[in-house]
Design a protein around this motif. Structure first.
Motif, PDB file in Angstrom:
ATOM      1  N   LEU A  91      11.812 -38.877  -9.898  1.00  0.00           N
ATOM      2  CA  LEU A  91      12.657 -38.261  -9.378  1.00  0.00           C
ATOM      3  C   LEU A  91      12.111 -36.721  -9.305  1.00  0.00           C
ATOM      4  N   ALA A  92      11.020 -35.713  -9.362  1.00  0.00           N
ATOM      5  CA  ALA A  92      11.240 -35.208  -9.161  1.00  0.00           C
ATOM      6  C   ALA A  92       9.729 -34.850  -8.289  1.00  0.00           C
ATOM      7  N   ALA A  93       9.392 -35.637  -7.241  1.00  0.00           N
ATOM      8  CA  ALA A  93       8.165 -36.022  -7.055  1.00  0.00           C
ATOM      9  C   ALA A  93       9.204 -36.199  -4.645  1.00  0.00           C
ATOM     10  N   THR A  94      10.593 -36.560  -5.646  1.00  0.00           N
ATOM     11  CA  THR A  94      11.505 -36.888  -4.517  1.00  0.00           C
ATOM     12  C   THR A  94      11.925 -35.205  -4.691  1.00  0.00           C
ATOM     13  N   GLY A  95      12.184 -34.648  -5.553  1.00  0.00           N
ATOM     14  CA  GLY A  95      13.171 -33.500  -5.310  1.00  0.00           C
ATOM     15  C   GLY A  95      13.928 -33.210  -6.132  1.00  0.00           C
ATOM     16  N   ASP A  96      14.499 -34.540  -6.569  1.00  0.00           N
ATOM     17  CA  ASP A  96      15.622 -34.136  -7.622  1.00  0.00           C
ATOM     18  C   ASP A  96      15.283 -33.759  -9.054  1.00  0.00           C
TER      19      ASP A  96
END
Length: 442
Positions: free
Chosen positions: A116-121
Protein backbone atom coordinates in the motif's frame (compact mmCIF):
# COMPACT_ATOMS: atom_id res chain seq x y z
CA UNK A 1 14.97 6.19 4.44
CA UNK A 2 11.52 4.82 3.56
CA UNK A 3 12.99 2.74 0.75
CA UNK A 4 15.60 1.22 3.08
CA UNK A 5 12.99 0.48 5.76
CA UNK A 6 10.69 -1.03 3.14
CA UNK A 7 13.42 -3.33 1.87
CA UNK A 8 14.26 -4.47 5.41
CA UNK A 9 10.57 -5.00 6.13
CA UNK A 10 10.21 -7.09 2.99
CA UNK A 11 13.22 -9.17 4.01
CA UNK A 12 11.51 -9.91 7.32
CA UNK A 13 8.20 -10.98 5.84
CA UNK A 14 8.69 -12.25 2.32
CA UNK A 15 9.19 -15.82 1.20
CA UNK A 16 8.69 -18.08 4.21
CA UNK A 17 6.12 -15.90 5.92
CA UNK A 18 3.42 -18.54 5.49
CA UNK A 19 5.32 -21.44 4.04
CA UNK A 20 6.56 -22.34 7.49
CA UNK A 21 2.96 -22.65 8.62
CA UNK A 22 1.97 -25.18 5.94
CA UNK A 23 1.59 -28.52 7.70
CA UNK A 24 3.31 -31.64 6.45
CA UNK A 25 1.11 -34.26 4.92
CA UNK A 26 -0.44 -35.40 1.67
CA UNK A 27 -3.55 -33.24 1.40
CA UNK A 28 -4.76 -33.27 -2.15
CA UNK A 29 -5.27 -30.03 -4.10
CA UNK A 30 -8.56 -29.79 -5.87
CA UNK A 31 -7.05 -28.89 -9.22
CA UNK A 32 -4.60 -31.79 -9.56
CA UNK A 33 -3.94 -35.20 -8.05
CA UNK A 34 -0.65 -33.94 -6.65
CA UNK A 35 -0.19 -33.19 -3.00
CA UNK A 36 -0.30 -29.54 -1.98
CA UNK A 37 3.47 -29.53 -1.40
CA UNK A 38 4.02 -30.89 -4.92
CA UNK A 39 1.71 -28.25 -6.39
CA UNK A 40 3.66 -25.50 -4.60
CA UNK A 41 6.94 -26.95 -5.86
CA UNK A 42 5.64 -27.17 -9.43
CA UNK A 43 4.28 -23.59 -9.24
CA UNK A 44 7.70 -22.41 -8.04
CA UNK A 45 9.33 -24.11 -11.03
CA UNK A 46 6.88 -22.50 -13.45
CA UNK A 47 7.48 -19.10 -11.85
CA UNK A 48 11.27 -19.52 -12.17
CA UNK A 49 10.73 -20.29 -15.88
CA UNK A 50 8.51 -17.18 -16.08
CA UNK A 51 5.49 -19.31 -16.93
CA UNK A 52 3.42 -17.10 -14.67
CA UNK A 53 0.01 -18.07 -16.10
CA UNK A 54 0.68 -21.76 -15.45
CA UNK A 55 1.96 -21.04 -11.93
CA UNK A 56 -1.11 -18.94 -11.14
CA UNK A 57 -3.49 -21.61 -12.48
CA UNK A 58 -2.02 -24.15 -10.06
CA UNK A 59 -2.09 -21.79 -7.09
CA UNK A 60 -5.65 -20.61 -7.79
CA UNK A 61 -6.72 -24.25 -7.57
CA UNK A 62 -5.27 -24.42 -4.06
CA UNK A 63 -7.25 -21.33 -2.97
CA UNK A 64 -10.26 -23.71 -2.94
CA UNK A 65 -8.49 -26.42 -0.91
CA UNK A 66 -10.32 -27.62 2.24
CA UNK A 67 -7.22 -26.80 4.33
CA UNK A 68 -7.20 -23.10 5.30
CA UNK A 69 -3.39 -23.07 5.65
CA UNK A 70 -2.98 -24.25 2.05
CA UNK A 71 -5.47 -21.61 0.89
CA UNK A 72 -3.54 -18.90 2.75
CA UNK A 73 -0.18 -20.04 1.39
CA UNK A 74 -1.55 -20.12 -2.17
CA UNK A 75 -2.90 -16.56 -1.86
CA UNK A 76 0.37 -15.33 -0.43
CA UNK A 77 2.32 -16.83 -3.34
CA UNK A 78 -0.20 -15.42 -5.82
CA UNK A 79 0.44 -11.95 -4.40
CA UNK A 80 4.18 -12.47 -4.94
CA UNK A 81 3.55 -13.55 -8.55
CA UNK A 82 1.32 -10.54 -9.20
CA UNK A 83 3.96 -8.13 -7.88
CA UNK A 84 6.68 -9.88 -9.90
CA UNK A 85 4.65 -9.05 -13.01
CA UNK A 86 4.26 -5.41 -12.00
CA UNK A 87 0.64 -5.76 -10.84
CA UNK A 88 0.78 -4.33 -7.33
CA UNK A 89 -2.98 -3.86 -7.15
CA UNK A 90 -3.49 -7.53 -7.93
CA UNK A 91 -0.97 -8.43 -5.23
CA UNK A 92 -2.87 -6.25 -2.76
CA UNK A 93 -6.18 -7.96 -3.58
CA UNK A 94 -4.72 -11.44 -2.97
CA UNK A 95 -3.34 -10.35 0.39
CA UNK A 96 -6.67 -8.83 1.37
CA UNK A 97 -8.37 -12.12 0.48
CA UNK A 98 -5.87 -13.96 2.69
CA UNK A 99 -6.46 -11.61 5.61
CA UNK A 100 -10.23 -11.80 5.24
CA UNK A 101 -9.91 -15.45 6.27
CA UNK A 102 -6.87 -15.17 8.57
CA UNK A 103 -6.98 -11.69 10.13
CA UNK A 104 -4.29 -12.54 12.70
CA UNK A 105 -1.68 -13.42 10.06
CA UNK A 106 0.65 -10.60 11.09
CA UNK A 107 3.39 -10.96 8.54
CA UNK A 108 1.10 -10.95 5.45
CA UNK A 109 -0.52 -7.83 6.90
CA UNK A 110 2.89 -6.17 7.04
CA UNK A 111 3.45 -7.16 3.42
CA UNK A 112 0.10 -5.53 2.59
CA UNK A 113 1.23 -2.35 4.39
CA UNK A 114 4.44 -2.33 2.34
CA UNK A 115 2.52 -2.68 -0.95
CA UNK A 116 0.00 0.00 0.00
CA UNK A 117 2.86 2.38 0.77
CA UNK A 118 4.45 1.54 -2.58
CA UNK A 119 1.21 2.41 -4.40
CA UNK A 120 0.90 5.72 -2.55
CA UNK A 121 -1.88 4.76 -0.12
CA UNK A 122 -0.19 6.12 3.01
CA UNK A 123 -3.39 6.13 5.07
CA UNK A 124 -4.07 2.51 4.17
CA UNK A 125 -0.49 1.50 4.99
CA UNK A 126 -0.69 3.17 8.41
CA UNK A 127 -4.02 1.47 9.08
CA UNK A 128 -2.55 -1.98 8.31
CA UNK A 129 0.49 -1.28 10.50
CA UNK A 130 -1.84 -0.48 13.43
CA UNK A 131 -3.79 -3.68 12.80
CA UNK A 132 -0.54 -5.67 12.60
CA UNK A 133 0.60 -4.12 15.89
CA UNK A 134 -2.64 -5.31 17.50
CA UNK A 135 -1.80 -8.93 16.63
CA UNK A 136 1.47 -8.89 18.56
CA UNK A 137 4.75 -9.11 16.64
CA UNK A 138 8.13 -10.72 17.35
CA UNK A 139 10.39 -8.07 18.86
CA UNK A 140 12.87 -8.06 15.96
CA UNK A 141 10.08 -7.57 13.42
CA UNK A 142 8.38 -4.97 15.64
CA UNK A 143 11.54 -2.84 15.70
CA UNK A 144 11.71 -2.88 11.89
CA UNK A 145 8.02 -1.99 11.71
CA UNK A 146 8.60 0.98 14.03
CA UNK A 147 11.34 2.30 11.72
CA UNK A 148 9.13 1.72 8.70
CA UNK A 149 6.21 3.61 10.30
CA UNK A 150 8.45 6.53 11.23
CA UNK A 151 9.82 6.82 7.69
CA UNK A 152 6.48 6.17 5.96
CA UNK A 153 5.63 8.68 3.27
CA UNK A 154 3.74 8.33 0.02
CA UNK A 155 5.81 8.33 -3.15
CA UNK A 156 2.90 8.13 -5.57
CA UNK A 157 2.77 11.15 -7.88
CA UNK A 158 -0.93 11.03 -8.76
CA UNK A 159 -4.04 9.30 -7.41
CA UNK A 160 -7.51 9.76 -6.02
CA UNK A 161 -10.81 8.22 -4.99
CA UNK A 162 -14.38 8.21 -6.25
CA UNK A 163 -17.75 7.45 -4.69
CA UNK A 164 -21.10 7.52 -6.48
CA UNK A 165 -24.41 6.96 -4.72
CA UNK A 166 -28.17 6.94 -5.09
CA UNK A 167 -29.66 8.43 -1.94
CA UNK A 168 -33.35 8.54 -0.90
CA UNK A 169 -33.61 11.40 1.61
CA UNK A 170 -36.48 12.44 3.87
CA UNK A 171 -35.27 16.05 4.15
CA UNK A 172 -32.98 17.10 1.31
CA UNK A 173 -32.89 20.76 2.39
CA UNK A 174 -32.48 20.09 6.15
CA UNK A 175 -35.47 22.30 6.95
CA UNK A 176 -38.17 22.38 9.58
CA UNK A 177 -41.43 20.50 9.05
CA UNK A 178 -43.45 23.40 10.56
CA UNK A 179 -45.62 25.40 8.20
CA UNK A 180 -45.78 28.46 10.46
CA UNK A 181 -43.32 29.88 13.00
CA UNK A 182 -43.72 32.67 15.54
CA UNK A 183 -41.65 35.86 15.26
CA UNK A 184 -41.52 39.09 17.28
CA UNK A 185 -43.65 40.75 14.59
CA UNK A 186 -46.28 38.13 13.70
CA UNK A 187 -46.57 34.46 12.81
CA UNK A 188 -44.64 33.72 9.63
CA UNK A 189 -45.89 31.22 7.04
CA UNK A 190 -42.94 29.43 5.47
CA UNK A 191 -42.58 28.98 1.74
CA UNK A 192 -42.75 25.36 0.52
CA UNK A 193 -39.01 25.39 -0.22
CA UNK A 194 -38.32 26.51 3.35
CA UNK A 195 -39.99 23.38 4.75
CA UNK A 196 -38.74 19.79 4.81
CA UNK A 197 -38.75 18.28 1.33
CA UNK A 198 -38.11 14.63 0.54
CA UNK A 199 -36.52 13.30 -2.62
CA UNK A 200 -34.14 10.84 -4.23
CA UNK A 201 -30.76 12.27 -5.08
CA UNK A 202 -27.62 11.31 -6.91
CA UNK A 203 -24.43 12.00 -4.97
CA UNK A 204 -20.87 11.88 -6.15
CA UNK A 205 -17.59 12.55 -4.40
CA UNK A 206 -14.36 12.88 -6.39
CA UNK A 207 -10.93 13.40 -4.87
CA UNK A 208 -7.57 13.64 -6.59
CA UNK A 209 -4.01 14.56 -5.73
CA UNK A 210 -0.70 15.28 -7.44
CA UNK A 211 2.68 15.18 -5.75
CA UNK A 212 5.98 16.69 -6.87
CA UNK A 213 9.43 16.86 -5.29
CA UNK A 214 10.60 20.09 -3.67
CA UNK A 215 13.66 18.41 -2.12
CA UNK A 216 14.94 15.13 -0.76
CA UNK A 217 12.56 15.22 2.20
CA UNK A 218 9.89 17.70 1.10
CA UNK A 219 7.07 17.20 -1.42
CA UNK A 220 4.57 19.61 -2.92
CA UNK A 221 1.11 18.07 -2.48
CA UNK A 222 -1.84 19.50 -4.43
CA UNK A 223 -5.36 18.20 -3.87
CA UNK A 224 -8.77 18.77 -5.44
CA UNK A 225 -12.17 17.48 -4.36
CA UNK A 226 -15.73 17.84 -5.59
CA UNK A 227 -18.83 16.87 -3.64
CA UNK A 228 -22.19 17.08 -5.41
CA UNK A 229 -25.71 16.25 -4.22
CA UNK A 230 -28.01 16.45 -7.23
CA UNK A 231 -31.80 16.14 -7.25
CA UNK A 232 -34.67 16.19 -9.72
CA UNK A 233 -35.58 19.50 -8.10
CA UNK A 234 -32.45 21.34 -9.21
CA UNK A 235 -33.08 24.27 -6.86
CA UNK A 236 -31.80 21.98 -4.08
CA UNK A 237 -28.59 20.91 -5.86
CA UNK A 238 -25.54 21.38 -3.62
CA UNK A 239 -22.01 21.37 -5.08
CA UNK A 240 -18.74 22.08 -3.24
CA UNK A 241 -15.32 22.41 -4.93
CA UNK A 242 -12.16 22.55 -2.80
CA UNK A 243 -8.55 23.10 -3.92
CA UNK A 244 -5.56 22.82 -1.59
CA UNK A 245 -1.82 22.92 -2.15
CA UNK A 246 1.27 23.05 0.05
CA UNK A 247 4.43 21.26 1.17
CA UNK A 248 4.47 17.90 2.95
CA UNK A 249 7.37 16.92 5.18
CA UNK A 250 8.27 14.83 8.22
CA UNK A 251 9.47 16.22 11.52
CA UNK A 252 10.36 14.07 14.52
CA UNK A 253 8.32 11.11 13.27
CA UNK A 254 5.29 13.32 12.51
CA UNK A 255 3.89 14.14 9.07
CA UNK A 256 3.27 17.87 8.60
CA UNK A 257 1.07 19.37 5.86
CA UNK A 258 0.54 23.15 5.68
CA UNK A 259 -1.66 24.14 2.73
CA UNK A 260 -3.36 27.08 1.03
CA UNK A 261 -7.08 26.48 0.43
CA UNK A 262 -9.69 27.85 -1.96
CA UNK A 263 -13.30 26.68 -1.82
CA UNK A 264 -16.52 27.47 -3.67
CA UNK A 265 -20.05 26.26 -3.03
CA UNK A 266 -23.06 26.45 -5.30
CA UNK A 267 -26.65 25.89 -4.17
CA UNK A 268 -29.50 25.61 -6.64
CA UNK A 269 -27.08 26.43 -9.45
CA UNK A 270 -26.15 29.82 -7.94
CA UNK A 271 -22.95 30.74 -6.14
CA UNK A 272 -23.60 30.40 -2.42
CA UNK A 273 -20.19 31.11 -0.88
CA UNK A 274 -16.48 31.28 -1.55
CA UNK A 275 -13.69 30.84 0.98
CA UNK A 276 -9.93 31.39 0.98
CA UNK A 277 -7.33 30.62 3.61
CA UNK A 278 -5.10 27.85 4.83
CA UNK A 279 -4.73 24.78 7.00
CA UNK A 280 -2.12 22.94 9.02
CA UNK A 281 -2.40 19.15 9.36
CA UNK A 282 -0.27 17.13 11.78
CA UNK A 283 -0.27 13.31 11.97
CA UNK A 284 1.76 11.47 14.62
CA UNK A 285 1.87 7.71 15.34
CA UNK A 286 1.77 7.25 19.13
CA UNK A 287 2.64 3.55 19.29
CA UNK A 288 2.15 0.40 17.20
CA UNK A 289 -1.64 0.48 17.41
CA UNK A 290 -2.62 4.16 17.61
CA UNK A 291 -2.11 7.59 16.08
CA UNK A 292 -3.34 11.14 16.56
CA UNK A 293 -4.16 13.57 13.76
CA UNK A 294 -5.03 17.25 14.14
CA UNK A 295 -5.92 19.96 11.67
CA UNK A 296 -6.38 23.71 12.08
CA UNK A 297 -8.20 25.51 9.26
CA UNK A 298 -8.71 29.28 8.95
CA UNK A 299 -10.81 30.65 6.08
CA UNK A 300 -12.25 33.99 5.06
CA UNK A 301 -15.80 33.12 3.98
CA UNK A 302 -17.86 35.39 1.75
CA UNK A 303 -21.56 34.74 1.05
CA UNK A 304 -22.89 35.87 -2.31
CA UNK A 305 -26.48 36.63 -1.32
CA UNK A 306 -26.11 37.41 2.40
CA UNK A 307 -22.94 39.53 2.73
CA UNK A 308 -23.69 40.30 6.40
CA UNK A 309 -22.62 36.68 7.06
CA UNK A 310 -19.11 37.36 5.71
CA UNK A 311 -16.38 36.65 8.22
CA UNK A 312 -13.50 34.46 9.32
CA UNK A 313 -14.07 30.78 10.06
CA UNK A 314 -11.60 28.96 12.33
CA UNK A 315 -11.89 25.20 12.83
CA UNK A 316 -9.77 22.84 14.96
CA UNK A 317 -10.23 19.08 14.69
CA UNK A 318 -8.29 16.45 16.70
CA UNK A 319 -8.77 12.69 16.10
CA UNK A 320 -7.37 9.63 17.85
CA UNK A 321 -7.31 6.26 16.01
CA UNK A 322 -6.69 2.90 17.66
CA UNK A 323 -6.75 -0.70 16.44
CA UNK A 324 -7.84 -3.12 19.18
CA UNK A 325 -7.48 -6.15 16.92
CA UNK A 326 -6.92 -6.84 13.22
CA UNK A 327 -10.70 -6.71 12.75
CA UNK A 328 -11.80 -3.98 15.18
CA UNK A 329 -10.78 -0.30 15.05
CA UNK A 330 -12.08 2.89 16.61
CA UNK A 331 -11.74 6.64 16.21
CA UNK A 332 -12.68 9.47 18.55
CA UNK A 333 -12.57 13.07 17.34
CA UNK A 334 -13.36 16.44 18.89
CA UNK A 335 -13.97 19.66 16.99
CA UNK A 336 -14.29 23.33 17.81
CA UNK A 337 -15.41 25.95 15.27
CA UNK A 338 -15.73 29.73 15.38
CA UNK A 339 -17.59 31.66 12.65
CA UNK A 340 -17.44 35.46 12.78
CA UNK A 341 -19.96 37.68 10.98
CA UNK A 342 -20.95 41.34 10.78
CA UNK A 343 -23.71 40.96 13.39
CA UNK A 344 -23.56 39.02 16.64
CA UNK A 345 -26.69 36.93 15.94
CA UNK A 346 -24.89 35.48 12.90
CA UNK A 347 -21.59 34.93 14.73
CA UNK A 348 -21.45 31.42 16.20
CA UNK A 349 -19.27 29.15 18.30
CA UNK A 350 -19.72 25.39 18.04
CA UNK A 351 -18.17 22.18 19.27
CA UNK A 352 -18.73 18.49 18.84
CA UNK A 353 -17.54 14.96 19.43
CA UNK A 354 -17.47 12.10 16.96
CA UNK A 355 -17.20 8.38 17.79
CA UNK A 356 -16.57 5.76 15.11
CA UNK A 357 -16.18 1.98 15.41
CA UNK A 358 -15.57 -0.44 12.55
CA UNK A 359 -15.53 -4.23 12.52
CA UNK A 360 -14.56 -6.57 9.68
CA UNK A 361 -16.66 -9.68 9.08
CA UNK A 362 -14.85 -11.76 6.48
CA UNK A 363 -15.01 -9.68 3.29
CA UNK A 364 -17.50 -7.22 4.77
CA UNK A 365 -16.76 -4.17 6.91
CA UNK A 366 -19.44 -2.79 9.19
CA UNK A 367 -19.26 0.58 10.95
CA UNK A 368 -21.30 2.79 13.25
CA UNK A 369 -20.73 6.46 13.98
CA UNK A 370 -22.23 8.76 16.62
CA UNK A 371 -21.78 12.52 16.36
CA UNK A 372 -22.92 15.11 18.88
CA UNK A 373 -22.77 18.82 18.06
CA UNK A 374 -23.74 22.09 19.74
CA UNK A 375 -23.81 25.59 18.23
CA UNK A 376 -24.56 28.91 19.94
CA UNK A 377 -24.82 32.42 18.51
CA UNK A 378 -23.29 35.48 20.17
CA UNK A 379 -26.56 37.39 20.44
CA UNK A 380 -30.34 37.19 19.96
CA UNK A 381 -31.87 36.96 16.51
CA UNK A 382 -33.88 40.20 15.96
CA UNK A 383 -36.64 38.36 14.05
CA UNK A 384 -37.26 35.68 16.69
CA UNK A 385 -36.11 37.50 19.83
CA UNK A 386 -34.02 34.53 20.93
CA UNK A 387 -30.37 33.57 20.82
CA UNK A 388 -29.77 30.63 18.54
CA UNK A 389 -28.75 27.48 20.46
CA UNK A 390 -28.67 24.23 18.45
CA UNK A 391 -28.15 20.67 19.68
CA UNK A 392 -27.68 18.06 16.98
CA UNK A 393 -27.18 14.30 16.98
CA UNK A 394 -26.20 12.22 13.94
CA UNK A 395 -26.24 8.42 13.89
CA UNK A 396 -24.65 6.64 10.94
CA UNK A 397 -24.45 2.91 10.26
CA UNK A 398 -23.03 1.27 7.18
CA UNK A 399 -21.69 -1.85 5.52
CA UNK A 400 -18.99 -2.11 2.84
CA UNK A 401 -19.58 -5.26 0.77
CA UNK A 402 -16.13 -6.07 -0.61
CA UNK A 403 -17.32 -9.58 -1.51
CA UNK A 404 -19.29 -8.05 -4.39
CA UNK A 405 -16.59 -5.69 -5.68
CA UNK A 406 -16.65 -5.01 -9.42
CA UNK A 407 -13.58 -3.63 -11.18
CA UNK A 408 -12.34 -2.24 -7.91
CA UNK A 409 -15.69 -0.60 -7.03
CA UNK A 410 -16.91 -1.78 -3.62
CA UNK A 411 -20.66 -1.57 -2.83
CA UNK A 412 -21.52 0.50 0.22
CA UNK A 413 -24.82 0.83 2.09
CA UNK A 414 -25.01 3.73 4.56
CA UNK A 415 -27.94 4.99 6.69
CA UNK A 416 -27.77 8.43 8.34
CA UNK A 417 -30.30 9.79 10.82
CA UNK A 418 -30.03 13.39 12.04
CA UNK A 419 -31.98 15.29 14.68
CA UNK A 420 -31.49 18.99 15.35
CA UNK A 421 -33.16 20.86 18.22
CA UNK A 422 -32.89 24.65 18.19
CA UNK A 423 -34.26 27.67 20.01
CA UNK A 424 -34.84 29.15 16.54
CA UNK A 425 -37.60 27.00 14.93
CA UNK A 426 -36.33 27.21 11.35
CA UNK A 427 -33.23 25.26 12.47
CA UNK A 428 -35.32 22.43 13.97
CA UNK A 429 -35.30 19.38 11.69
CA UNK A 430 -35.24 15.61 11.38
CA UNK A 431 -33.60 13.79 8.51
CA UNK A 432 -33.06 10.18 7.41
CA UNK A 433 -30.91 9.44 4.41
CA UNK A 434 -30.04 6.07 2.85
CA UNK A 435 -27.09 5.82 0.47
CA UNK A 436 -26.46 2.97 -1.96
CA UNK A 437 -22.96 3.66 -3.22
CA UNK A 438 -19.97 2.34 -5.11
CA UNK A 439 -16.56 3.55 -3.98
CA UNK A 440 -13.00 3.06 -5.18
CA UNK A 441 -9.50 4.34 -4.52
CA UNK A 442 -7.11 4.49 -7.46
Amino acid sequence: MLRIASVVLLACIAGPALAQQVPAGGAQGRVTQLSAEQVFALADRYAAEKRFADAEALLKGLTRDPDSDYRAEARFRLSILREAQGDRQGAIEWLKALLDEKPHAGRPRLELARLLAATGDEAGARRELRRAGATGLPEDVARVVDRFATALRSSRTIGGAVEIAVAPDSNINRATSQERVDTVVAPLTLDRDARATSGVGFSTSLQGFARGKLGDKVDLLSRASVRADLYGKSRFNDVVLTLASGPEFHLGGARVRPAAIAQRRWFGGDLYSESYGGSLNLLKPLDRVSQVESELTILQSNYAKVPIQNGVLADLNVAYDRAFSPRFSTRIAVRATRQDAKYDFLSTTSGGIDLLASRAFGKQLGFIQLSGFRLRADGPDPLFGKTRDDKRLDITAGLILRRFSWRGLAPLVRVIHSRSDSTIPIYDFKRTRVEFALSREF
